[in-house]
Design a protein around this motif. Structure first.
Motif, PDB file in Angstrom:
ATOM      1  N   ALA A   1       8.899   9.349   9.279  1.00  0.00           N
ATOM      2  CA  ALA A   1       8.669   8.736   7.967  1.00  0.00           C
ATOM      3  C   ALA A   1       7.866   7.446   8.072  1.00  0.00           C
ATOM      4  O   ALA A   1       7.062   7.148   7.172  1.00  0.00           O
ATOM      5  CB  ALA A   1      10.014   8.459   7.286  1.00  0.00           C
ATOM      6  N   ARG A   2       8.069   6.686   9.132  1.00  0.00           N
ATOM      7  CA  ARG A   2       7.402   5.391   9.265  1.00  0.00           C
ATOM      8  C   ARG A   2       5.884   5.557   9.265  1.00  0.00           C
ATOM      9  O   ARG A   2       5.335   6.380   9.984  1.00  0.00           O
ATOM     10  CB  ARG A   2       7.834   4.703  10.560  1.00  0.00           C
ATOM     11  N   GLY A   3       5.240   4.747   8.447  1.00  0.00           N
ATOM     12  CA  GLY A   3       3.781   4.767   8.379  1.00  0.00           C
ATOM     13  C   GLY A   3       3.215   5.746   7.381  1.00  0.00           C
ATOM     14  O   GLY A   3       2.046   5.637   7.010  1.00  0.00           O
ATOM     15  N   GLN A   4       4.014   6.737   6.927  1.00  0.00           N
ATOM     16  CA  GLN A   4       3.524   7.655   5.918  1.00  0.00           C
ATOM     17  C   GLN A   4       3.521   6.992   4.549  1.00  0.00           C
ATOM     18  O   GLN A   4       4.272   6.061   4.280  1.00  0.00           O
ATOM     19  CB  GLN A   4       4.394   8.924   5.870  1.00  0.00           C
ATOM     20  N   SER A   5       2.674   7.490   3.655  1.00  0.00           N
ATOM     21  CA  SER A   5       2.609   6.955   2.306  1.00  0.00           C
ATOM     22  C   SER A   5       3.714   7.567   1.454  1.00  0.00           C
ATOM     23  O   SER A   5       3.955   8.777   1.499  1.00  0.00           O
ATOM     24  CB  SER A   5       1.238   7.249   1.690  1.00  0.00           C
ATOM     25  N   LEU A   6       4.389   6.726   0.671  1.00  0.00           N
ATOM     26  CA  LEU A   6       5.431   7.232  -0.226  1.00  0.00           C
ATOM     27  C   LEU A   6       4.839   8.162  -1.271  1.00  0.00           C
ATOM     28  O   LEU A   6       5.536   9.049  -1.782  1.00  0.00           O
ATOM     29  CB  LEU A   6       6.150   6.057  -0.892  1.00  0.00           C
ATOM     30  N   ALA A   7       3.536   7.984  -1.589  1.00  0.00           N
ATOM     31  CA  ALA A   7       2.899   8.871  -2.563  1.00  0.00           C
ATOM     32  C   ALA A   7       2.853  10.310  -2.074  1.00  0.00           C
ATOM     33  O   ALA A   7       2.685  11.233  -2.880  1.00  0.00           O
ATOM     34  CB  ALA A   7       1.476   8.375  -2.854  1.00  0.00           C
TER      35      ALA A   7
ATOM     36  N   SER B   1       0.825  -1.215   0.000  1.00  0.00           N
ATOM     37  CA  SER B   1       0.000   0.000   0.000  1.00  0.00           C
ATOM     38  C   SER B   1       0.853   1.258   0.000  1.00  0.00           C
ATOM     39  O   SER B   1       0.322   2.355   0.213  1.00  0.00           O
ATOM     40  CB  SER B   1      -0.928  -0.001   1.227  1.00  0.00           C
ATOM     41  N   LEU B   2       2.165   1.117  -0.206  1.00  0.00           N
ATOM     42  CA  LEU B   2       3.125   2.224  -0.263  1.00  0.00           C
ATOM     43  C   LEU B   2       3.332   2.903   1.087  1.00  0.00           C
ATOM     44  O   LEU B   2       3.827   4.024   1.139  1.00  0.00           O
ATOM     45  CB  LEU B   2       2.723   3.272  -1.317  1.00  0.00           C
ATOM     46  N   ASN B   3       2.982   2.245   2.196  1.00  0.00           N
ATOM     47  CA  ASN B   3       3.306   2.773   3.520  1.00  0.00           C
ATOM     48  C   ASN B   3       4.767   2.452   3.833  1.00  0.00           C
ATOM     49  O   ASN B   3       5.211   1.306   3.679  1.00  0.00           O
ATOM     50  CB  ASN B   3       2.389   2.165   4.585  1.00  0.00           C
ATOM     51  N   ILE B   4       5.509   3.454   4.275  1.00  0.00           N
ATOM     52  CA  ILE B   4       6.953   3.320   4.471  1.00  0.00           C
ATOM     53  C   ILE B   4       7.239   2.408   5.668  1.00  0.00           C
ATOM     54  O   ILE B   4       6.717   2.610   6.768  1.00  0.00           O
ATOM     55  CB  ILE B   4       7.593   4.699   4.673  1.00  0.00           C
ATOM     56  N   LEU B   5       8.094   1.381   5.420  1.00  0.00           N
ATOM     57  CA  LEU B   5       8.499   0.451   6.467  1.00  0.00           C
ATOM     58  C   LEU B   5       9.922   0.707   6.939  1.00  0.00           C
ATOM     59  O   LEU B   5      10.231   0.565   8.118  1.00  0.00           O
ATOM     60  CB  LEU B   5       8.373  -0.996   5.969  1.00  0.00           C
ATOM     61  N   ALA B   6      10.825   1.053   6.024  1.00  0.00           N
ATOM     62  CA  ALA B   6      12.223   1.311   6.366  1.00  0.00           C
ATOM     63  C   ALA B   6      12.792   2.289   5.350  1.00  0.00           C
ATOM     64  O   ALA B   6      12.301   2.392   4.224  1.00  0.00           O
ATOM     65  CB  ALA B   6      13.027   0.006   6.378  1.00  0.00           C
TER      66      ALA B   6
END
Length: 483
Positions: free
Chosen positions: A327-333, A305-310
Motif C-alpha cells: 500500500a505504501r506509495g500507492q495513490s489513494l485515488a 498528492s494522495l500517496n499513502i503514508l500509513a
C-alpha cells in the motif's frame, strides 16, 4: 677436342589438370592416393558397386583403438547401427560415378556391440565401375567438446539461479528492514541504493534518489562530520558511530562499513534515531495509535498528492492487500472514488473547508471489487509534514437493508442539486423521477378536488395504477379504500 659443359635441361615434371574429367584418384600412384586419403581423413573405405567394403585405411590412432567390427568383405550397411543403415544406402545410391556426395553422420558398430563410434562420412565416386571411396572423420572429440560445453552451460545456469535466489533474499531483507540503510559509492560520495526505511526517516525522496549527493541529506553543520566518518571507514577496519543531524532536523546516530564488489568500493551507512530524539510518544498518544490500528473502519494517511503514508489493518483488508509495503506509495485515488469525479470533488472540499463528513462514494479493492462507502476526511497542514487523514466506512450492507418504500424524497430542485457529490448521477436521476411523479399526482389531486377517478383520467392512468402510486408515495388517506 672441346668438351661441352652445358648440361641438358631436365625433362618437365608431369602435371595434372584438375579441371579435366580424367583428373581422378586414378591419375595418382595408388600408394600416393592411399596416403593422401589417409592424411585427409580419419578413416577411408573402398567400396565396390555391390556396397561391399574391399579395403580401408585408418589415419587416426585413436580410431584404430576403437575396436570396430571387421570391415573387409562385409557390406557397409551391415557394419553400422540400425539408425544409420538408411543413410548408408542413400549415400551409395546417390553418389555419381565422377562426383561427390554430401556429408552424413553414421554410427559404426564396435566389436562389443554395446558401443558405437560416431563418424561423419562423405562419399566420392572412383570410376565407371561403380567403386566408391567413403571418407570419414571421427566426431568423438567434437562430441566430447560439445558435452563439456553443455556441462559448462548447465553449471553457469545453476550459478545464475543461485545468484538470483541470493539477490531476491537480499532485496527482500533490504526493503523490509526497519533499520535505515544507505549504500554510498565511496569514490563519488553518491547514493547507489536507499531502502524504504531510510526514505521514511529522511523524508525527502529527491534527496535520496539514485546518484544523489550523500551530503544532501544532512544539516550543513553535520556534513563535515558525516564525510569524516566515510573517510575513516575507508582507512580503518572499525569506526565508532557519530551523532549527525538530518536536513529535516532529526538527530541520528550514523555508522559506516566499507566493502568491495566488482572492483568498486562502497560504504554501507546505517542511520538510527538518537536516544534523545527517539520517537517516544505519551501514553495517551500511544493508546490513540493502538485504537486507530484496531479500528474496524479503514483509516489511511496520505500526503497532499494522495500517496499513502500509513494505514491500519482494516484498510489492508478492505483493499485486499497482503502487506503494508504493497500500500505504501500507492495513490489513494487507485482505490477510492469513481475515476475523475469523486476524488477531485472530495479533495476540493477538503482543501477549502479542512474537513469532510459522510462523503458517499465507492471503494475499489486490488482485485476491482467495488463497495459502497462513506468517507470522512481531515486536512493537517500545520504538522511536520502536511497530510490528509481518511476514515472509510463500508455502507453497502446498510444501503441494501434500507427499505425502499417510505423514504424521504427531496421536495425541490434545490434539494436535488444538494445531492451532487454525495450520491451518484444514477441515484439522482432515480430520485428526480420519483419527485416529479409525486408532484404531478399531487397537482392532479388538487386540480380535481381530491377526486381519485378524475385525477387518474387527467394523468392518463387507470384507477388501479393511480392507487398503486398513491400507496408507494404515501399520499392521501388510503385506509379502508379499495383500488
Amino acid at each position: 677436342m672441346t668438351v661441352s659443359l652445358i648440361a641438358a635441361a631436365p625433362p618437365p615434371e608431369p602435371r595434372i589438370d584438375f579441371a579435366t574429367p580424367e583428373a581422378t584418384l586414378g591419375s595418382f600412384d595408388p600408394d600416393l592416393a592411399a596416403r593422401l586419403t589417409t592424411v585427409s581423413a580419419d578413416i577411408a573405405l573402398v567400396i565396390d558397386a555391390a556396397g561391399v567394403i574391399r579395403d580401408y585405411a585408418i589415419g587416426d590412432p585413436g580410431l584404430a583403438r576403437a575396436d570396430l567390427v571387421p570391415l573387409v568383405g562385409r557390406r557397409w550397411v551391415d557394419t553400422v547401427g540400425a539408425d544409420s543403415q538408411f543413410k548408408v544406402a542413400d549415400m551409395l545410391r546417390e553418389t555419381p560415378p565422377q562426383g561427390v556426395g554430401r556429408w552424413r553422420i553414421v554410427n559404426q558398430l564396435s566389436v562389443s556391440g554395446d558401443a558405437v563410434v560416431t563418424l561423419r562420412f562423405m562419399t566420392v565416386g572412383a570410376g565407371e565401375d561403380g567403386k566408391i571411396i567413403a571418407i570419414g572423420r571421427d566426431l568423438r572429440s567434437t562430441a566430447a567438446m560439445q558435452q563439456r560445453l553443455l556441462q559448462a552451460q548447465q553449471s553457469m545456469e545453476r550459478d545464475y539461479m543461485r545468484l538470483r535466489a541470493a539477490e531476491s533474499r537480499y532485496r527482500l531483507l533490504f526493503d523490509l528492514s526497519s533499520e535505515a540503510v544507505l549504500i554510498v559509492d565511496a569514490t563519488t560520495s553518491r547514493f547507489v541504493e536507499v531502502n524504504p526505511a531510510a526514505k521514511r526517516l529522511i523524508g525527502n525522496d529527491a534527496a535520496t534518489g539514485a546518484n544523489a549527493a550523500f551530503a544532501g541529506v544532512f544539516d550543513p553543520a553535520s556534513r563535515d562530520r558525516a564525510g569524516a566518518l566515510i573517510a575513516a571507514a575507508m582507512n580503518a577496519a572499525t569506526v565508532d558511530p557519530v551523532d549527525v543531524r538530518l536536513a529535516g532536523g532529526r538527530e541520528c546516530l550514523m555508522s559506516a562499513t566499507l566493502y568491495r564488489q566488482d572492483k568498486a568500493t562502497y560504504v554501507l551507512v546505517r542511520l538510527a534515531l538518537a536516544a534523545g530524539a527517539s520517537e517516544v510518544v505519551s501514553d495517551g498518544r500511544q493508546m490513540l495509535i493502538d485504537v486507530l490500528e484496531r479500528l474496524p473502519d479503514a483509516f489511511v494517511v496520505t500526503d497532499e498528492s494522495l500517496n499513502i503514508l500509513a494505514e491500519n489493518g482494516a484498510f489492508l483488508d478492505l483493499a485486499q492487500l497482503a502487506r503494508r509495503e504493497h500500500a505504501r506509495g500507492q495513490s489513494l485515488a487507485r482505490f477510492l472514488g469513481r475515476p475523475g469525479i469523486d476524488v477531485d470533488l472530495l479533495i476540493a472540499h477538503l482543501r477549502e473547508h479542512g474537513s469532510v463528513r459522510n462523503f458517499a462514494t465507492v471503494f475499489r479493492s486490488q482485485f476491482d471489487t467495488v463497495d459502497e462507502v462513506e468517507v470522512s476526511a481531515v486536512a493537517v497542514r500545520d504538522g511536520e509534514q502536511p497530510c490528509f487523514g481518511f476514515t472509510i466506512r463500508t455502507v453497502g450492507r446498510r444501503l441494501r437493508d434500507d427499505p425502499a418504500v417510505g423514504r424521504d424524497l427531496p421536495r425541490s430542485v434545490e434539494q436535488l442539486t444538494e445531492l451532487v457529490g454525495r450520491v451518484s448521477l444514477k441515484e439522482i436521476v432515480r430520485e428526480s423521477t420519483d419527485l416529479i411523479e409525486r408532484l404531478c399526482i399531487e397537482a392532479a389531486l388538487a386540480y380535481t378536488g381530491d377526486n381519485r377517478a378524475s385525477a387518474a383520467e387527467v394523468l392518463g392512468l387507470s384507477r388501479q395504477s393511480l392507487y398503486s402510486k398513491l400507496h408507494r408515495h404515501g399520499l392521501g388517506n388510503l385506509s379502508g379504500e379499495e383500488p
